[in-house]
Motif scaffolding. Structure first.
Motif, PDB file in Angstrom:
ATOM      1  N   ALA B   5       0.852  -1.194   0.000  1.00 43.31           N
ATOM      2  CA  ALA B   5       0.000   0.000   0.000  1.00 43.31           C
ATOM      3  C   ALA B   5       0.885   1.241   0.000  1.00 43.31           C
ATOM      4  O   ALA B   5       1.758   1.379   0.856  1.00 43.31           O
ATOM      5  N   LEU B   6       0.668   2.098  -0.981  1.00 41.64           N
ATOM      6  CA  LEU B   6       1.467   3.323  -1.075  1.00 41.64           C
ATOM      7  C   LEU B   6       0.585   4.539  -0.822  1.00 41.64           C
ATOM      8  O   LEU B   6      -0.598   4.545  -1.170  1.00 41.64           O
ATOM      9  N   SER B   7       1.199   5.566  -0.236  1.00 45.81           N
ATOM     10  CA  SER B   7       0.479   6.828  -0.027  1.00 45.81           C
ATOM     11  C   SER B   7       0.538   7.605  -1.323  1.00 45.81           C
ATOM     12  O   SER B   7       1.606   8.011  -1.757  1.00 45.81           O
ATOM     13  N   VAL B  55      -3.434   4.084   4.647  1.00 46.99           N
ATOM     14  CA  VAL B  55      -2.399   3.056   4.473  1.00 46.99           C
ATOM     15  C   VAL B  55      -2.242   2.176   5.726  1.00 46.99           C
ATOM     16  O   VAL B  55      -2.253   0.945   5.626  1.00 46.99           O
ATOM     17  N   PRO B  56      -2.129   2.768   6.920  1.00 45.79           N
ATOM     18  CA  PRO B  56      -1.991   1.903   8.108  1.00 45.79           C
ATOM     19  C   PRO B  56      -3.186   0.966   8.292  1.00 45.79           C
ATOM     20  O   PRO B  56      -3.023  -0.165   8.736  1.00 45.79           O
ATOM     21  N   THR B  57      -4.366   1.428   7.894  1.00 43.44           N
ATOM     22  CA  THR B  57      -5.561   0.592   8.037  1.00 43.44           C
ATOM     23  C   THR B  57      -5.485  -0.622   7.114  1.00 43.44           C
ATOM     24  O   THR B  57      -5.726  -1.751   7.544  1.00 43.44           O
ATOM     25  N   GLY B  67       3.317  -1.500   3.741  1.00 44.98           N
ATOM     26  CA  GLY B  67       2.887  -0.155   3.380  1.00 44.98           C
ATOM     27  C   GLY B  67       4.016   0.829   3.544  1.00 44.98           C
ATOM     28  O   GLY B  67       4.971   0.577   4.278  1.00 44.98           O
ATOM     29  N   VAL B  68       3.921   1.932   2.810  1.00 43.61           N
ATOM     30  CA  VAL B  68       4.879   3.023   3.002  1.00 43.61           C
ATOM     31  C   VAL B  68       4.056   4.249   3.358  1.00 43.61           C
ATOM     32  O   VAL B  68       3.151   4.641   2.612  1.00 43.61           O
ATOM     33  N   VAL B  69       4.370   4.832   4.509  1.00 41.22           N
ATOM     34  CA  VAL B  69       3.525   5.903   5.014  1.00 41.22           C
ATOM     35  C   VAL B  69       4.334   6.785   5.959  1.00 41.22           C
ATOM     36  O   VAL B  69       5.333   6.333   6.536  1.00 41.22           O
ATOM     37  N   VAL B 184       5.873  -0.167   6.891  1.00 41.50           N
ATOM     38  CA  VAL B 184       5.146  -0.920   7.903  1.00 41.50           C
ATOM     39  C   VAL B 184       4.726  -2.270   7.331  1.00 41.50           C
ATOM     40  O   VAL B 184       4.521  -2.404   6.126  1.00 41.50           O
ATOM     41  N   VAL B 185       4.618  -3.264   8.199  1.00 42.66           N
ATOM     42  CA  VAL B 185       4.293  -4.622   7.752  1.00 42.66           C
ATOM     43  C   VAL B 185       3.191  -5.186   8.638  1.00 42.66           C
ATOM     44  O   VAL B 185       3.189  -4.972   9.855  1.00 42.66           O
TER      45      VAL B 185
END
Lengths: 399, 213
Positions: B5-7, B55-57, B67-69, B184-185
């Motif tokens: 997931a990318l921002s 993204v964190p969700t 994800g990258v956030v 984040v993973v």
């Protein structure tokens, strides 16, 4: 005024008959596994005083579904299976000799928790093995956890196994302050190497010790992980934690369950709840562990009975969600037969009742039509609902 | 298949750059289209373009493995995740800002009103770190307006260069946290897809170390 009468509350769902049937069957399998190992099922009321969770510092008040009794005392819906089971063992069952093997399959209610397959209301099955210590007791429960997941059809199972005494011993050896230890504990839980490095630097740790802390988040695997850490620790408690893990791996090998297990010394629990072995179980397609367990030797004494304990719980709700997403098809259970009769023929009904009763001896589900369907309607109905057999009684008393 | 997931926006571009430099074929992610899911079966990578705050969700729920956030979003959302790499780009500061004359005098104002897009970070900073209660006013943009027209005494917001602040006669009063982009993973993916995710983390780290030199 808002009208919520059509909906279930956030975090709660109705279950379709086919899922309900699957769940009941799964519950039966769990019951078989637990009872088969000599565990006794208990039922706790589902409503507890908040005190069992909050005054013991086990669960935060805001995570409980709360309400009041007639005297204004705070009650809550059952949050987990363990704490009520401990209360039970420390009170109602206090004269029962140890060890105690108890299990439960019940609904739990957690505020602030939903999404990703998680629900605020969900079913857990679990065991509590109380008054037993040692790696063999730990292994008994760990093996049951694996067996219970397999029994309900989870094939891709992965268990992470840790020992919280290793981290405690390690930080004692490094002479970390409580503050630094807490910071590193949180960082390890988030696999946040930056914070670990910073905190280690501030605490004045040397390069090797910092590396050991970083290894906690990097190194997972088989027995070799234990050996990699062994040369780096001196603390007796940390070393004995490693010995314990090694023994558990040996016992798991004897059970034939070694292939499911990954050693993860970075698994250290969020609170001071766990005191020894700790494990979590994962499968594909849900973002959260389906199994959680470990040793909690200090909980029972909060309820006035000092006894060691080890247990685990499996979230049946999450497991079923995972199975569904992994492609499990639920069979819509249909009746095996339907019996109708001609209302106009005297005595036909009595014959139909007798026939339905006789069929029910043999088949699990037989409908006796009470809507006055004709033979044609009955056939249509059974076709529509995939009922394999339909009987129509059009004979009455013989005259 | 690993789902990342990318921002949406600059952070996504920079994240793709570092992945590419680390040896991954990210051409799927570069595709210029309005598609939200960019998938390449050959590389086994699937990118989803999400609003940063989401993204964190996606990652916590396991809809995305990785994800990258920005750290600001992570702090604000407070999700249960592994935070494995500080990517170093997207650097900025989360600050308390207000009229320049408040510098060093923040604590003298009782019952402050604080305008912010980040109510959770703000609450945590004032309540847990500074041990005081404040009134938080949730805003959605142009937060600098709030102290200018008397909606609040101060604001808590991201400060990059500080130009918007200075041009409006405001200044940084206190720093709440340093912000940068993080990888984040999901907690389950880290276990169940360890064979793919762990090497990826290692390669990104190695690449970052190279860039630092």
């Amino acid at each position: 005024m808002s009208n919520n009468k059509f909906y279930t509350p956030d975090g709660f769902t109705d279950q379709l008959p086919e899922i309900c049937a699957f769940k009941r069957e799964a519950e039966g399998k769990l019951r078989g596994v637990f009872a088969g190992a000599g565990y006794k099922e208990i039922e706790t009321p589902g409503v507890e005083y908040c005190d069992i969770y909050t005054s013991t510092d086990l669960v935060k008040a805001e995570d409980l579904f709360k309400f009041c009794d007639q005297k204004g005392r705070l009650l809550c819906a059952r949050y987990d299976g363990t704490v009520p089971a401990v209360r039970f063992a420390a009170n109602l069952y206090k004269d029962e000799p140890l060890p105690l093997r108890l299990f439960y399959i019940e609904n739990m209610y957690r505020f602030n928790q939903m999404g990703g397959g998680k629900q605020s209301g969900f079913t857990q099955g679990g065991v509590e093995f109380m008054g037993a210590c040692g790696t063999e007791a730990d292994s008994e429960v760990l093996a049951l956890a694996i067996e219970s997941a397999l029994s309900i059809g989870i094939k891709d199972l992965q268990i992470s196994l840790g020992q919280v005494r290793f981290f405690e011993g390690l930080t004692d050896q490094f002479g970390l302050t409580d503050e630094a230890r807490d910071a590193i504990r949180t960082a390890i839980q988030q696999k946040d190497s930056v914070t670990i490095e910073n905190t280690a630097r501030e605490a004045g740790l040397n390069a090797q010790d910092t590396e050991t802390l970083l290894m906690l988040i990097e190194y997972q695997g088989g027995a070799e992980v234990i050996d990699q850490f062994r040369s780096r620790v001196k603390d007796s408690s940390a070393l004995s934690a490693l010995d314990d893990l090694k023994e558990i791996l040996e016992i798991m090998d004897e059970y034939g369950y070694l292939k499911y297990i990954t050693v993860d010394l970075g698994l250290i629990g969020s609170e001071d709840y766990y005191t020894g072995v700790i494990f979590k179980g994962y499968t594909y397609e849900v973002g959260f562990p389906i199994i959680g367990g470990g040793r909690y030797d200090n909980v029972a004494e909060k309820f006035g009975r000092k006894m060691e304990a080890v247990g685990f719980s499996l979230s049946l709700t999450l497991a079923i969600t995972a199975l569904m997403r992994q492609g499990l098809e639920f069979t819509k259970e249909q009746a095996s037969a339907i019996v109708g009769y001609d209302r106009n023929i005297k005595g036909a009904r009595a014959k139909a009742i007798a026939l339905a009763r006789a069929l029910r001896e043999e088949y699990t589900s037989v409908i006796l039509d009470s809507c006055g369907m004709t033979e044609e309607e009955l056939d249509q109905y059974s076709d529509l609902n995939n009922i394999p057999a339909s009987f129509f009684v059009n004979e009455g008393d013989e005259e | 298949m690993i789902t990342i997931a990318l921002s949406k926006g600059r952070l996504a571009e920079q994240a793709l750059d570092i992945l590419e430099a680390a040896g991954y074929d990210v051409s799927a992610g570069r595709e210029k289209s309005r598609k939200l899911i960019l998938e390449d079966e050959n590389t086994g990578l699937r990118f989803i373009m999400a609003k940063p705050a989401d993204v964190p969700t996606y990652v916590e729920y396991g809809a995305a493995d990785l994800g990258v956030v920005g750290k600001d979003t992570l702090l604000e959302e407070g999700r249960d995740l592994y935070e494995v790499i500080d990517l170093g780009f997207g650097k900025c500061r989360m600050c308390v800002a207000g009229p320049a004359e408040l510098k060093g005098k923040l604590d003298t104002i009782p019952n402050k009103r604080v305008g912010t897009k980040y109510p959770n970070i703000t609450r945590h900073y004032f309540e847990d770190v500074k041990k005081e209660s404040v009134e938080i006013i949730k805003l959605h943009g142009s937060v600098e307006l709030a102290p200018l027209i008397g909606l609040s005494e101060v604001i808590v917001d991201i400060v990059e260069s500080g130009r918007t602040l200075y041009e409006n006669g405001l200044d940084v009063i206190e720093t709440v946290a340093d912000i940068s982009a993080r990888v984040v993973v999901n907690r389950v993916s880290m276990q169940m897809k360890a064979d793919e995710i762990k090497p990826m983390i290692t390669k990104i780290r190695e690449q970052l170390a190279k860039q630092e030199v």
